[in-house]
Design a protein around this motif. Structure first.
Motif, mmCIF file in Angstrom:
data_model
loop_
_atom_site.group_PDB
_atom_site.id
_atom_site.type_symbol
_atom_site.label_atom_id
_atom_site.label_comp_id
_atom_site.label_asym_id
_atom_site.label_seq_id
_atom_site.Cartn_x
_atom_site.Cartn_y
_atom_site.Cartn_z
ATOM 1 N N TRP A 142 39.218 40.078 49.338
ATOM 2 C CA TRP A 142 38.386 38.948 49.745
ATOM 3 C C TRP A 142 39.275 37.747 49.495
ATOM 4 C CZ3 TRP A 142 34.254 39.637 52.570
ATOM 5 C CH2 TRP A 142 33.285 40.859 52.204
ATOM 6 N N TRP A 150 35.306 25.371 44.940
ATOM 7 C CA TRP A 150 34.507 26.339 43.718
ATOM 8 C C TRP A 150 35.373 27.872 43.678
ATOM 9 C CZ3 TRP A 150 31.928 25.439 48.275
ATOM 10 C CH2 TRP A 150 31.546 26.755 49.081
ATOM 11 N N ALA B 36 29.581 38.881 50.714
ATOM 12 C CA ALA B 36 31.097 39.350 50.432
ATOM 13 C C ALA B 36 31.186 39.960 48.985
ATOM 14 C CB ALA B 36 31.878 37.998 50.473
ATOM 15 N N ARG B 37 32.032 39.408 48.239
ATOM 16 C CA ARG B 37 32.069 40.112 46.896
ATOM 17 C C ARG B 37 31.041 40.263 46.013
ATOM 18 N NH1 ARG B 37 34.090 43.256 44.080
ATOM 19 N NH2 ARG B 37 34.935 43.012 42.023
ATOM 20 N N ASP B 76 32.206 32.355 37.425
ATOM 21 C CA ASP B 76 33.045 31.018 37.529
ATOM 22 C C ASP B 76 33.496 30.860 38.901
ATOM 23 O OD1 ASP B 76 34.673 31.614 34.159
ATOM 24 O OD2 ASP B 76 32.937 30.849 35.075
ATOM 25 N N GLN B 77 33.101 31.817 39.914
ATOM 26 C CA GLN B 77 33.677 31.561 41.100
ATOM 27 C C GLN B 77 32.682 31.329 42.328
ATOM 28 O OE1 GLN B 77 36.438 34.921 41.576
ATOM 29 N NE2 GLN B 77 36.254 34.553 39.316
ATOM 30 N N VAL B 79 29.119 29.520 43.743
ATOM 31 C CA VAL B 79 27.857 28.370 43.857
ATOM 32 C C VAL B 79 26.788 29.107 44.779
ATOM 33 C CG1 VAL B 79 29.480 26.354 44.040
ATOM 34 C CG2 VAL B 79 28.430 27.671 46.179
ATOM 35 N N TYR B 86 24.421 23.665 49.424
ATOM 36 C CA TYR B 86 25.054 24.126 48.193
ATOM 37 C C TYR B 86 24.575 23.681 46.936
ATOM 38 C CZ TYR B 86 28.466 26.071 51.631
ATOM 39 O OH TYR B 86 29.018 26.835 52.731
ATOM 40 N N LEU B 88 25.584 23.702 42.564
ATOM 41 C CA LEU B 88 26.530 24.237 41.795
ATOM 42 C C LEU B 88 25.642 24.871 40.468
ATOM 43 C CD1 LEU B 88 29.079 21.354 41.193
ATOM 44 C CD2 LEU B 88 29.779 23.400 42.318
ATOM 45 N N ILE B 104 23.974 33.645 47.104
ATOM 46 C CA ILE B 104 24.931 33.563 46.208
ATOM 47 C C ILE B 104 26.262 33.481 47.364
ATOM 48 C CG2 ILE B 104 26.171 34.864 44.509
ATOM 49 C CD1 ILE B 104 23.000 34.482 44.037
ATOM 50 N N ILE B 105 27.112 32.416 46.940
ATOM 51 C CA ILE B 105 28.162 32.123 47.728
ATOM 52 C C ILE B 105 29.482 32.213 47.016
ATOM 53 C CG2 ILE B 105 29.110 30.272 49.028
ATOM 54 C CD1 ILE B 105 26.325 30.910 50.204
ATOM 55 N N PRO B 106 30.150 33.339 47.244
ATOM 56 C CA PRO B 106 31.578 33.422 46.533
ATOM 57 C C PRO B 106 32.349 32.335 47.359
ATOM 58 C CG PRO B 106 30.701 35.694 46.997
ATOM 59 C CD PRO B 106 29.543 34.441 47.746
ATOM 60 N N PRO B 107 33.633 32.314 46.974
ATOM 61 C CA PRO B 107 34.484 31.427 47.533
ATOM 62 C C PRO B 107 34.896 31.671 48.909
ATOM 63 C CG PRO B 107 35.574 32.033 45.564
ATOM 64 C CD PRO B 107 34.293 33.020 45.485
ATOM 65 N N ILE B 108 34.633 30.725 49.793
ATOM 66 C CA ILE B 108 34.552 31.186 51.494
ATOM 67 C C ILE B 108 36.200 31.126 51.792
ATOM 68 C CG2 ILE B 108 32.461 30.018 51.609
ATOM 69 C CD1 ILE B 108 33.674 27.380 52.484
#
Lengths: 155, 111
Positions: A142, A150, B36-37, B76-77, B79, B86, B88, B104-108
């Motif tokens: 990914w 973030w 995603a993840r 930790d990754q 938001v 968004y 935090l 749940i928003i992993p790094p884009i």
């Protein structure tokens, strides 16, 4: 009717079919504009020595469209003469060399549309909820844009 | 009183809210979306969770991790996106309405 008005428009699309540079640039053409600026993001075949087989994209569709609309609004506030903006992003599998994103902006003179296209792709990478998975021969990853505040780069 | 309104370890599902607690610990059914993840770690893309009506973003994250402990790996990754804004993870106070979307928003990595 309203043809001579040429009201500024945003054309935003997330789609799984192959993107077309012709289609996207034609969307923003205007008789009032002497410039159409384009950005095309394509899939590279390698990353850190690994062979990339293809990319897969997914999106939080409704929020992604909303965030792209915000970018369009910001563009119009910063570059008043921008006429039309088109952002097409592909979802699902994108083979190597094919386009994953196409951005087109029209303006009367070239400076504004060139700057606006740069701003658009940079801000898209920082704020639009779309994710890319790079598929290699034996594994996948990914990706994380460095623009994403973030992300934990180097973790 | 810990017998109602604080059943943090029960099954995540559309079970309904604890009876008669009222006030801040009243629960709401929200839609949680995984991408995603986070979708890989949670093993699903969306579900309905019963969460407190008022909660901080960190507490909301912790409720979600209780339901899917493997998500802790990306704490930790990520938001959140609450009603498509968004947020935090932290002290940000959220007031949730029934049917609100929480993502749940992993790094884009668009573009």
């Amino acid at each position: 009717m309203g043809e001579s008005e040429d009201v500024p428009k945003d054309f935003i699309k997330l789609k799984s079919e192959k993107l077309s540079v012709d289609e996207v640039s034609e969307l923003v053409i205007s008789p009032y504009c002497g410039a159409v600026s384009l950005f095309v993001g394509t899939t590279r075949n390698n990353f850190e020595g690994k062979k990339v087989i293809h990319l897969e994209y997914e999106a939080y569709n409704s929020m992604a469209e909303t965030e792209i609309k915000k970018i369009c609004r910001d563009i119009r506030q910063k570059w008043l003469s921008v006429k039309h903006i088109a952002v097409h992003h592909r979802l699902g599998v994108v083979p190597v060399t094919e386009a994953s994103v196409i951005i087109a902006v029209s303006s009367p003179h070239r400076a504004e549309s060139l700057e606006a296209v740069t701003y658009c792709i940079n801000t898209l990478k920082a704020s639009v909820p779309i994710w890319k998975k790079e598929i290699y021969e034996d594994e996948y990853s990914w990706k994380e844009n460095k623009e994403c505040f973030w992300a934990n780069s180097g973790k | 009183r810990f017998s109602s309104g604080r059943r943090r370890h029960r099954q995540p599902a559309a079970e309904g809210c604890p009876p008669g607690d009222g006030g801040l610990m009243t629960c709401q059914q929200v839609s949680v979306l995984y991408f995603a993840r986070s979708a890989e770690l949670a093993g699903l893309r969306c579900e309905t969770l019963s969460v407190p009506r008022q909660t901080t973003s960190l507490q909301l994250w912790e409720e979600i991790v209780r339901a899917h402990p493997r998500l802790a790996a990306i704490r930790d990754q990520v938001v959140l996106a609450v009603r498509q804004e968004y947020v935090l993870l932290g002290d940000h106070l959220l007031v949730l309405q029934p049917g609100d979307e929480v993502a749940i928003i992993p790094p884009i990595s668009g573009g």
